[in-house]
Design an enzyme around this catalytic site. Structure first.
Site, PDB file in Angstrom:
ATOM      1  N   ASP A   1       0.808  -1.207   0.000  1.00 47.01           N
ATOM      2  CA  ASP A   1       0.000   0.000   0.000  1.00 47.01           C
ATOM      3  C   ASP A   1       0.849   1.268   0.000  1.00 47.01           C
ATOM      4  OD1 ASP A   1      -2.696   1.164   0.246  1.00 47.01           O
ATOM      5  OD2 ASP A   1      -1.880   1.968   2.115  1.00 47.01           O
TER       6      ASP A   1
ATOM      7  N   VAL B   1      -3.951   8.969  -4.228  1.00 44.77           N
ATOM      8  CA  VAL B   1      -2.871   8.630  -5.157  1.00 44.77           C
ATOM      9  C   VAL B   1      -3.346   8.776  -6.606  1.00 44.77           C
ATOM     10  CG1 VAL B   1      -1.396   6.762  -5.997  1.00 44.77           C
ATOM     11  CG2 VAL B   1      -1.669   7.111  -3.542  1.00 44.77           C
TER      12      VAL B   1
ATOM     13  N   MET C   1      -8.917   5.628   1.782  1.00 46.63           N
ATOM     14  CA  MET C   1      -8.923   6.820   0.937  1.00 46.63           C
ATOM     15  C   MET C   1      -7.618   6.992   0.167  1.00 46.63           C
ATOM     16  SD  MET C   1     -11.745   8.313   0.979  1.00 46.63           S
ATOM     17  CE  MET C   1     -11.264   9.883   0.237  1.00 46.63           C
ATOM     18  N   ARG C   2      -6.617   6.186   0.533  1.00 50.20           N
ATOM     19  CA  ARG C   2      -5.314   6.384  -0.066  1.00 50.20           C
ATOM     20  C   ARG C   2      -5.361   6.241  -1.580  1.00 50.20           C
ATOM     21  NH1 ARG C   2      -0.067   6.902   1.149  1.00 50.20           N
ATOM     22  NH2 ARG C   2       1.165   5.664  -0.277  1.00 50.20           N
ATOM     23  N   ALA C   3      -6.179   5.314  -2.046  1.00 49.44           N
ATOM     24  CA  ALA C   3      -6.288   5.072  -3.480  1.00 49.44           C
ATOM     25  C   ALA C   3      -6.795   6.325  -4.198  1.00 49.44           C
ATOM     26  CB  ALA C   3      -7.220   3.900  -3.739  1.00 49.44           C
TER      27      ALA C   3
END
Ligand SMILES: [Zn+2]
Length: 658
Positions: free
Chosen positions: A193, A279, A274-276
């Site tokens: 991740d 990014v 929410m990282r997706a």
């Protein structure tokens, strides 16, 4: 000698794009490159540094402080405003998989700290990578404690070293680039991740392209400088484009429509957290800048999703790589594209400096699965065992075999070891400085000498030789090398199935204990290394499943091959202690003196000190007891095949206790 130029790498358009976008916007979080060995992935990564703009650094600062904004906590600081500075090229720092922690985070001289009150800190690799690239080849083989260190640094943008109350911290912001061969084991999800983007690379199947790869490689090897000179203009042009895009990124706008579209796509692929979204948004913005635009379009989002989402999707390990193109198009269509035409533009816009833009565009589909994906073992998750030819039966919980003595290998769950975490079992004086200091023992060592050292004040007078270090004991992982008889003497199919079940059970056990595994087999004319030592238990299981059987029994050759594998592996990974599991009935039928030669080979192995177990496969009424003889020569334990299951051991203990 000049390095192989970035722009000379043939094909691999998707990797090129991912690396360029990461260079444009370090906030994306770097790239993970997955693919078999022999692709030019490392070449390309190493060439990237040459395309980055130089960085201004404060003169004499070992931590690469930016003169415009020096790190207030810099160990070499504080730096005065207007301190002398110079420009140096951006760096690519390679983090070797087996590096000691001190080398990675830097080392703090505890003796000086305790005895002189001086903080003497030597920067490590992470300090070197600050404001540049950090490259980890075989990132999936990285030791767990290094993974944690790396995750901390990447999350905080800082490195903090703490030793018994003395603490040092400095900035470490870098673009993390990892390469890995998935056949050798998967990456921990937390580390997966951390990478902003992932790219799958495979060797081209196009003959003309393969020819071009070889032609350029040979030309480079014959005259590296001349070859690189031929690409100097292309390299300079690409570097200029990257620099221009870097300047443009901050002014790229993401409309509400674009953000909504990103959210839609991420939701459609069921990515966690929410990282997706973040990014994908950053990647889309970098791509817009790369194309010279200051607004994000559907095309930017499409490209970003292909790079940012595949590894964030909830999936099982045997799914095909990449993301479903149809699903991507559908989710992009669900919201109106912001100010842009139909989504059928070129797959790979902006690819300057490449004389032959020929690589398969991102997501052109039809990529073959990794070669092992179809040899999926019955590993307890996937239902019943495959019964092709002589498949394995269902695996079971295997009893624990351990390596004799106490080792010092990588963290694991098999044998006893001195480790840098775990239970403190003692102290030792200064010497090898790899554990934490033991404060109480140090004070105790210094206390008797206070008067003779002329102590007058309240402070303890500590000398370097007073410092004591904690000895901690935990568990290590080992190398479990299987040496399996696959000859005709192993008899009927049912026998071979039982053998495979036992080995498969031990493989699964090895997986849970974080061992490396390897597989040597012998049959017919000789022995072969069916699987060199790897952390990929899946690979071992599929090799085992597909193992052909029959023919004569060259036991001596098998044992000698195993000895060779152990010798090489001891050089490559010296602290990992091996456990040799020989699966045989002890028979040897390759020549008149086959048994004697096998016993000589066993003696040789015993001489190396390796811990061995003979899984004795002999069955039937006429027993020769050759397995026990072999075990005696190996100086190891003989275990009947039927006694590998943990339950049989428990039963045995109960029987004896009764
Ligand atoms: Zn500094």
């Amino acid at each position: 000698m000049r390095p192989y130029p970035f722009t000379a790498v043939v094909g691999m358009a998707e990797l090129r794009l991912a690396l360029v976008l990461s260079a444009i916007s370090p906030a994306i979080g770097g790239v993970l490159v997955r693919g078999e060995k022999g692709t030019a992935k490392s070449t390309m990564v190493r060439a990237l540094a040459g395309l980055l703009p130089g960085v201004d650094v404060v003169e004499g600062c070992r931590f690469s402080c930016d003169p415009a904004a020096p790190d207030p906590a810099c160990p070499d600081g504080p730096h005065a405003e207007g301190a002398a500075a110079h420009r140096r090229p951006a760096r690519l720092v390679e983090l070797p998989v087996g590096a000691a922690e001190d080398r990675v985070v830097g080392s703090l001289d505890l003796e000086r700290a305790l005895s002189e009150g001086v903080t003497d800190y030597q920067p490590g690799l992470l300090a070197g990578a600050h404001r540049g690239l950090l490259y980890v080849d075989e990132v999936n083989l990285l030791h767990d404690h290094l993974v944690d260190t790396l995750l901390d640094a990447a999350a905080m943008g800082r490195v903090t070293v703490e030793r018994e109350g003395v603490s040092v911290s400095h900035a470490a912001r870098f673009v993390l680039i990892g390469t890995m061969n998935p056949e050798e084991g998967e990456l921990r999800p937390q580390l997966l991740d951390r990478f902003g983007l992932t790219v799958e690379v495979a060797s081209s199947r196009d003959a003309a392209q393969r020819v071009e790869v070889v032609r350029r490689r040979l030309a480079y090897e014959a005259a590296p400088d001349d070859f690189a000179e031929g690409y100097a203009d292309a390299e300079a042009a690409l570097a200029a484009d990257i620099a221009a895009a870097q300047r443009l990124v901050p002014s790229v706008t993401l409309s509400d429509d674009a953000l909504l579209q990103i959210a839609q796509v991420c939701a459609a692929f069921e990515v966690d957290g929410m990282r997706a979204d973040i990014v994908t948004a950053r990647t889309a913005a970098a791509h817009a800048a790369w194309c010279g635009r200051d607004t994000v379009t559907t095309e930017d989002i499409r490209v970003a999703a292909r790079l940012a989402l595949p590894h964030r999707r909830r999936r099982n390990p045997f799914d095909a790589p990449g993301i479903d193109e149809e699903q991507l198009e559908q989710s992009l269509r669900d919201t109106e594209p912001p100010e842009q035409g139909p989504p059928d533009g070129p797959d790979d816009p902006g690819d300057p400096g490449d004389p032959d833009d020929d690589g398969p565009g991102p997501g052109s589909g039809g990529e073959p699965e990794p070669s092992d994906a179809d040899g999926q073992p019955a590993n307890g998750q996937g239902g019943s065992a495959g019964e092709r030819q002589v498949g394995a039966g269902s695996p079971y919980r295997a009893r624990l075999f351990t390596v004799d003595g106490t080792g010092s290998g990588a963290h694991g769950r098999r044998s006893r070891a001195v480790t840098d975490s775990g239970r403190t079992v003692g102290v030792r004086p200064a010497g090898v400085r790899d554990g934490g200091a033991h404060l109480l023992a140090t004070v105790r060592a210094a206390a008797p000498h206070q008067r003779s050292r002329g102590r007058s004040g309240p402070g303890l007078v500590v000398r370097p030789h007073d410092v004591r270090y904690a000895v901690r004991e935990g568990k290590e992982g080992n190398l479990v090398l299987f040496c399996v008889d696959a000859s005709g003497s192993m008899g009927a199919r049912s026998r071979m199935r039982e053998v495979k079940s036992a080995v498969l059970s031990l493989l699964l056990d090895a997986y849970q204990r974080r061992d490396k595994v390897g597989l040597v087999t012998f049959r017919a004319m000789g022995a072969e290394v069916a699987l060199p030592p790897t952390v990929s238990v899946d690979a071992a299981a599929s090799r085992l499943e597909a193992l052909p059987t029959g023919g004569r029994t060259p036991l001596a050759e098998g044992l000698l091959r195993a000895a060779e594998v152990l010798r090489v592996e001891a050089l490559r990974d010296p602290r990992r202690r091996p456990l040799l599991v020989v699966v045989t009935d002890g028979r040897a039928t390759s020549g008149p003196d086959a048994v004697a030669r096998a016993h000589a080979a066993a003696d040789l192995l015993a001489g190396t000190g390796v811990t061995s177990v003979v899984l004795d496969c002999e069955s039937g009424r006429m027993r020769l007891g050759l397995g026990a003889e072999l075990a005696a020569h190996l100086g190891g334990e003989r275990v009947a095949l039927g006694d590998v299951a943990a339950e049989t051991l428990t039963r045995e203990v109960k029987r004896r206790a009764a």
